[in-house]
Write a protein that holds these residues in place. Structure first.
Motif, PDB file in Angstrom:
ATOM      1  N   THR A   1       1.036  -1.268   0.181  1.00  0.00           N
ATOM      2  CA  THR A   1      -0.069  -0.200  -0.155  1.00  0.00           C
ATOM      3  C   THR A   1       1.305   1.328   0.460  1.00  0.00           C
TER       4      THR A   1
ATOM      5  N   LYS B   1      -4.644   3.628  -6.713  1.00  0.00           N
ATOM      6  CA  LYS B   1      -5.703   3.277  -5.465  1.00  0.00           C
ATOM      7  C   LYS B   1      -5.773   1.728  -6.666  1.00  0.00           C
TER       8      LYS B   1
ATOM      9  N   GLU C   1      -8.224   0.505  -6.241  1.00  0.00           N
ATOM     10  CA  GLU C   1      -9.853  -0.161  -6.087  1.00  0.00           C
ATOM     11  C   GLU C   1      -9.506   0.535  -7.504  1.00  0.00           C
ATOM     12  N   ASP C   2      -9.179   0.974  -8.423  1.00  0.00           N
ATOM     13  CA  ASP C   2      -9.545   1.475  -9.617  1.00  0.00           C
ATOM     14  C   ASP C   2      -8.815   0.121 -10.575  1.00  0.00           C
TER      15      ASP C   2
ATOM     16  N   GLU D   1      -8.918  -2.374 -12.664  1.00  0.00           N
ATOM     17  CA  GLU D   1     -10.015  -3.097 -12.671  1.00  0.00           C
ATOM     18  C   GLU D   1      -8.760  -4.252 -13.914  1.00  0.00           C
TER      19      GLU D   1
ATOM     20  N   PHE E   1      -5.436  -7.432  -4.001  1.00  0.00           N
ATOM     21  CA  PHE E   1      -6.966  -7.058  -4.384  1.00  0.00           C
ATOM     22  C   PHE E   1      -6.793  -7.869  -5.622  1.00  0.00           C
TER      23      PHE E   1
ATOM     24  N   GLN F   1      -7.556  -4.441   6.276  1.00  0.00           N
ATOM     25  CA  GLN F   1      -8.787  -5.037   5.707  1.00  0.00           C
ATOM     26  C   GLN F   1      -9.309  -6.963   5.627  1.00  0.00           C
TER      27      GLN F   1
END
Lengths: 288, 436
Positions: free
Chosen positions: B162, B171, B173-174, B176, B294, B372
C-alpha cells in the motif's frame, strides 16, 4: 585329510560371500531389472512388455536428440579445456620455483570437495540477473550478460561451473603422475637446449599419456551423466538449451512417471559411454 | 564331481534367496482383525506448515479415538513426490498411511497408478460432495470418484504494498483490467523504482497459469485436448510480454528469489494464491500494516477475476494397513469446521470447506493488511473459480508451457511460441490439439 583340503577350498568363498551378496542385491539386481524395464511400458499402472518400442521412440524423440546434442557440445568443449587447464596447473605447481605449493594445491583442489548442490546454488546466485558477475561487468562498463537465460550463455555458465569444480580434481591426478617422470629426461633435454615449452610438449605430455587417457575417460563418463549443475542452475532451460541426457532421464522417470522409458535412456547412456571409451582407447593408440 | 560344485551353486543361489526373502509379502503381520483397544500408529508424509496442522488436528481427534496415534514425517515437498513415485512403482512398498499431494498432481498419480490409492468414494466420501467448491471437487476426483480429501486451496490475489501504491498515487480499487494494471505499474516504477511483479522468467510460469485459469481455460480443455493455442492463451502470453517489454517484471531465481523480492520491497505486487499470506507475515515482519490484496485484474471490463493457484489434498496409499483409521482421521480433518479454521488461523492454510467461511475469522479485518478483510475477499472468490484440467500429462505440459514462456521472453512471438509448444506436447503425449 580329505576333509581338511576341502575346507581350505571353501574358506575364500566364505570371505568374499558378503560382498558378493551385497553386490548382487544392490548392483546386479537393479542393473538387471532396469534392463528388463527398458523393454516395458506402463499400461494402467502395470508394467507390460512392448518389445523395442521404447528404443524406437527414443530415436524419434526430438527432446532426447536435443539433450544428446547439448551433452555432446558440453563434452567436446568442456573436457579438453578442463584437462588442458589441469595439466598446466599441475606442471606449474610441480615446478621447483614455486613457493607455498601446499597452499596452492589445496586451494585448487578445494572445489572438488564442496557439495555439488551448494556450489551450484552459489553459482546461480552469482550468475543471476542482478548477481555479482553482472554487477562487476556493469562496473567495468561491459554491461549485463543474460548468463542463465540466453541459450548460448546458459551453456557457457554450465561449462564455467563444471570447469571450476573439476580442474583441481584432475590436477591432483596429474600432479601424482608428474612425480613419476624421471628428472633425467628433463636434464638431458635442457642440455640439448630444449625450451621449457618444448619440454612440456615433448616429454611431459607423452609421459603422461596413460593418465591423460584415464582422466579423459573419467570426464567423459561424468559429462554423460551430468545432472546436478543443469538441475540447480538452469533446470535445463531456457527451452531445453541446457537439458542433458541425465536430466531428461530424471524428468522422464520422476516427473512423468515413465519408468520404462527412463530405463531405456539409462541403457543408451551406458552404450554411449562404452563406445566413447573404446574410441578414446583406439585414438590414443593404447594397445593394452 | 557333483559334490564339488554344489557349494558353487549355493553361492550363486544365495543372493537370489535373499532377494526373494526381501520382496516377500509380510503376511504374518496382518492385523486387520484388531479391535479398537489396540494401539494403532498412522504414518503421514507432509511438508512445511501442513505438518503442524496435521499434528494439532490429531490432538483433537485423539479425544474420541485414544487408540490412534500419528507419526508425521516432515520431508520436503519434492522429496515426498520422489519417495511416493518410487514407492508406488515398487508396488506400494514403504509408503505411509497418509500422504499430502498438491492438487495439480492428483490426476497424474491416479492415472499412472490406478491401484495405488484408496478410492474414497467407496468408503463413503461422496456424502461430502456439496461442502466443497466445484473446482476443488474436480481436482480431487477422477472419473467421478474421490481419490483425495480436499484440504487447502489457493484462491489467487494480488498482494500489494500500500505504501508504494500511495507514493505513486495509484489506487488499487481503480485497477480492474490487466491494461489498468499495466498503466498503474508504469507509474509505480517511475515513482518508486519498484517492479510490478516478480517472476522466475525462464523456469516457472505461475502468472500465465493464473491468467489461463481465470479465463476458464488451461493447458488442456475439458476433453483432454491440448489447448495452448487458444486465442485467450495467446492473449495472456501477449500481456506478460507487454509487462516484460516495459521492464516491469523482476527476473528472480526460484521460490527464494520471489520471497526476497517480497521482503526487500523491490516489487510492488505479488500475484499468488492465498497461502502466500503466511510467507509475507512470516518473512516480511517489518512491513506490518503496509500490505493489501486485490483480485487478479480481468482481461475485459467486468470479466472474471477469480482463479486458483496451488492447494493440496490428502491421499491414502492402497498399501496402507490401516485404511479405515486413516480414512476416519482424514474425514475428521477435512470436514470439521473448527479444524479447518485452526489450520488457517495458525498456519495460513486456506480451507476448501465452504461451511468455514461464515465464521468470525472470515469477517474480521487482518491487522497486517491494514485491517482489510482479506479472508472475506478470498472466500467470496472461491465459488467463481473455474476448473483447471490438469490431466495425467500435466507435468509434460507444464514443462512445455515454461519453454514457450522462455521463448517469448527471449524474443519469439507469443502465438508462434505457443503453437510450437502445443506441437511438441502433441508429439510427446499423443493427444489431440485444438485448432483455432
Amino acid at each position: 585329510m580329505k576333509k581338511h583340503v576341502w575346507k581350505k577350498k571353501i574358506v575364500p568363498y566364505i570371505f568374499i560371500a558378503p560382498s558378493v551378496i551385497l553386490f548382487s542385491i544392490f548392483m546386479l539386481y537393479p542393473i538387471g531389472y532396469s534392463l528388463i524395464m527398458s523393454f516395458q511400458t506402463s499400461v494402467g499402472g502395470e508394467m507390460t512388455f512392448n518389445g523395442l518400442e521404447n528404443y524406437k521412440r527414443l530415436f524419434n524423440d526430438a527432446i532426447f536428440l536435443k539433450a544428446l546434442k547439448n551433452t555432446f557440445i558440453i563434452l567436446v568443449v568442456q573436457v579438453p579445456i578442463m584437462l588442458f587447464l589441469a595439466l598446466i596447473l599441475a606442471v606449474l605447481l610441480h615446478s621447483s620455483l614455486l613457493k607455498w605449493k601446499a597452499m596452492f594445491r589445496v586451494s585448487f583442489f578445494l572445489p572438488a570437495v564442496t557439495s555439488l548442490v551448494a556450489y551450484s546454488i552459489i553459482f546461480s546466485i552469482m550468475l543471476m540477473n542482478d548477481g555479482l558477475m553482472n554487477q562487476l561487468l556493469e562496473w567495468i562498463g561491459i554491461g549485463k550478460i543474460p548468463w542463465l537465460s540466453h541459450p548460448f550463455w546458459a551453456k557457457v555458465s554450465l561449462i564455467l561451473a563444471m570447469t571450476w569444480r573439476w580442474v583441481g580434481y584432475n590436477m591432483v591426478i596429474y600432479l601424482a603422475a608428474l612425480q613419476n617422470i624421471s628428472e633425467d629426461l628433463y636434464e638431458a633435454a635442457s642440455i640439448d637446449g630444449a625450451s621449457k615449452v618444448r619440454q612440456f610438449f615433448s616429454i611431459t605430455i607423452p609421459q603422461l599419456k596413460p593418465v591423460i587417457l584415464f582422466t579423459a575417460i573419467l570426464s567423459t563418463i561424468g559429462t554423460l551423466q551430468l545432472f546436478d549443475e543443469p538441475y540447480t542452475l538452469t533446470k535445463g532451460g531456457p527451452s531445453d538449451e541446457t537439458l542433458t541426457i541425465g536430466m531428461y532421464l530424471y524428468q522422464t522417470g520422476f516427473r512423468y512417471f515413465d519408468f520404462g522409458y527412463a530405463s531405456t535412456i539409462a541403457y543408451v547412456i551406458v552404450v554411449l559411454i562404452a563406445i566413447l571409451s573404446f574410441i578414446q582407447f583406439k585414438v590414443s593408440g593404447d594397445e593394452r | 564331481m557333483f559334490k564339488r560344485y554344489w557349494k558353487w551353486f549355493a553361492l550363486v543361489l544365495m543372493p537370489v534367496l535373499v532377494l526373494a526373502a526381501c520382496s516377500g509379502k509380510q503376511s504374518s503381520t496382518d492385523d486387520k482383525g484388531g479391535e479398537s483397544s489396540e494401539k494403532i500408529v498412522l504414518t503421514a508424509w507432509a511438508w512445511n506448515v501442513n505438518v503442524g496442522a496435521l499434528n494439532e488436528a490429531m490432538k483433537e481427534f485423539q479425544k474420541s479415538n485414544p487408540n490412534i496415534e500419528l507419526k508425521v514425517e516432515d520431508i520436503g515437498r519434492l522429496d515426498v513426490y520422489d519417495k511416493l513415485s518410487t514407492g508406488l512403482a515398487a508396488g506400494g512398498t514403504g509408503l505411509p498411511d497418509i500422504v499430502l499431494v498438491e492438487d495439480d498432481r492428483i490426476h497424474g498419480y491416479v492415472n499412472a497408478f490406478p491401484k495405488g490409492f484408496v478410492n474414497l468414494s467407496e468408503k463413503g466420501f461422496d456424502q461430502y460432495k456439496d461442502v466443497f467448491p466445484a473446482f476443488k471437487k474436480d481436482l480431487t476426483s477422477v472419473d467421478g470418484k474421490f481419490y483425495a480429501m480436499p484440504f487447502d486451496a489457493g484462491p489467487t490475489g494480488m498482494f500489494y504494498r500500500t505504501d508504494l501504491f500511495e507514493k505513486a498515487g495509484v489506487k488499487a480499487e481503480d485497477i480492474e483490467t490487466w491494461d489498468d494494471f499495466l498503466a498503474a505499474a508504469k507509474k509505480i516504477k517511475e515513482a518508486t523504482g519498484a517492479f510490478a511483479m516478480p517472476l522466475d522468467k525462464f523456469k516457472d510460469d505461475p502468472i500465465f497459469r493464473m491468467m489461463l485459469n481465470q479465463r476458464g481455460i488451461y493447458y488442456f480443455d475439458k476433453d483432454g485436448k491440448i489447448d495452448l493455442t487458444n486465442p485467450k492463451a495467446v492473449e495472456a502470453m501477449d500481456m506478460l510480454k507487454k509487462f516484460d517489454d516495459a521492464g516491469l517484471i523482476k527476473d528472480v531465481d526460484g521460490w527464494n528469489g520471489i520471497v526476497s523480492a517480497t521482503v526487500d520491497g523491490s516489487v510492488a505486487t505479488v500475484p499468488f494464491g492465498a497461502w502466500y499470506y503466511g510467507t509475507i507475515v512470516d518473512q516480511a515482519k517489518d512491513t506490518n500494516g503496509k500490505w493489501g490484496v486485490f483480485l487478479l485484474p480481468s482481461f475485459e471490463k467486468g470479466g472474471n477475476r477469480a482463479a486458483n493457484l496451488g492447494g493440496s489434498s490428502w491421499m491414502i496409499p492402497a498399501s496402507s494397513k490401516h485404511v479405515d483409521e486413516a480414512y476416519k482421521f482424514l474425514e475428521f480433518f477435512s470436514t470439521t469446521k473448527d479444524i479447518q479454521l485452526m489450520a488457517m488461523e495458525k498456519y495460513g492454510l486456506f480451507p476448501s470447506l465452504a461451511s468455514a467461511y461464515d465464521s468470525e475469522l472470515f469477517t474480521s479485518g487482518v491487522e497486517f493488511f491494514g485491517g482489510q478483510k482479506i479472508w472475506e475477499l478470498f472466500a467470496n472468490e472461491m465459488k467463481d473459480i473455474p476448473t483447471a484440467y490438469y490431466t495425467n500429462d500435466y507435468a509434460v505440459a507444464l514443462d512445455e508451457a515454461i519453454k514457450a514462456q522462455a521463448d517469448v521472453f527471449n524474443g519469439k512471438e507469443p502465438k508462434k511460441a505457443l503453437e510450437e509448444a502445443a506441437k511438441r506436447l502433441k508429439d510427446r503425449t499423443k493427444r489431440e490439439m485444438n485448432t483455432y
